[in-house]
Design an enzyme around this catalytic site. Sequence first.
Site, PDB file in Angstrom:
ATOM      1  CG  ASN A 182      -1.744   1.219   1.378  1.00 47.50           C
ATOM      2  OD1 ASN A 182      -1.796   2.054   0.462  1.00 47.50           O
ATOM      3  ND2 ASN A 182      -2.424   1.360   2.507  1.00 47.50           N
TER       4      ASN A 182
ATOM      5  CE  LYS B  41      -0.196   3.114   4.804  1.00 42.89           C
ATOM      6  NZ  LYS B  41      -0.048   3.186   6.254  1.00 42.89           N
TER       7      LYS B  41
ATOM      8  CD  GLU C 298      -2.906   5.372   6.797  1.00 40.36           C
ATOM      9  OE1 GLU C 298      -2.894   5.451   5.564  1.00 40.36           O
ATOM     10  OE2 GLU C 298      -1.972   4.838   7.462  1.00 40.36           O
TER      11      GLU C 298
ATOM     12  N   GLY D 240       2.784   2.363  10.890  1.00 40.42           N
ATOM     13  CA  GLY D 240       3.713   3.481  10.759  1.00 40.42           C
ATOM     14  C   GLY D 240       4.405   3.861  12.060  1.00 40.42           C
TER      15      GLY D 240
ATOM     16  CB  SER E 223       5.589  -1.716  12.039  1.00 35.62           C
ATOM     17  OG  SER E 223       5.199  -0.378  12.284  1.00 35.62           O
TER      18      SER E 223
END
Length: 253
Positions: free
Chosen positions: A9, A11, A100, A176, A216
């Site tokens: 991903n 992002k 998110e 993250g 992570s």
Amino acid sequence: MRKHIVAGNWKMNKTFEEADELISNIMDKLEEVELDRNTQVIICPPFPYLEMASDFSDDSYFMVGAQDVSEHESGAYTGEISAAMLASMNIEYCIVGHSERRAYHHETDEQVARKVDQLLKNEIRPIVCCGEVLEEREAGKQFDVVRRQINDGLFHLDAEQLKQVVIAYEPVWAIGTGKTATPEQAQEIHAFIRGLIAEKYGDKVAKEISILYGGSCKPGNAKELFANPDVDGGLIGGACLKAEDFLAIVQAF
Ligand code: 13P
């Protein structure tokens, strides 16, 4: 045997040139490695790069996904991208309900359900995210949260539809942050999710659904995460932005 999947991903990262370079590097490295045919590699770059990325897709082990989709079919929804548009560009997967989107765009389980419906109608496989925030984990509510997300987002589907879905467990406190769920924590929730599916759709269906871990995940911990019986791969954020790291994770099975 259900598929092993490693999905990147991206992002909101990379310019067009950087995206082109990263995809080329990933493709070069993929050619060098011996992947077992049960492993599916997916990259989910930002919308403007989907066409470029899909030119590399070979319809077998390397595929392209989007990061989101509109819950609506078509019409006056400025800025939105429909499932039919993605399908017309041969996009095969789409992430839905990422934490998110839930946190910053107030996406609800009901919207997740509608997005899943749009995708399935257009023969795109949804990668549906679930996972608890830190306060929920600390209060021991992770099972309740995940049960609600899976139930309200997915359990309106029939068994054949559900079999098209990939589930990603992403504990929000691990995204993250450099803080990864332990292999035991990941296995515990993955087994719980598979149990929920088995209760509703039966063991056979539950055994066919790939459940990915995200948060992570990196070359240093992918092997021990993927070694768990109910962890079928990963949804990778930061570490998918470097071809070497992404490929190291792809090879961690
Ligand atoms: P990180 O790997 O950067 O923690 O992100 C995980 C994620 O959100 C993938 O969707």
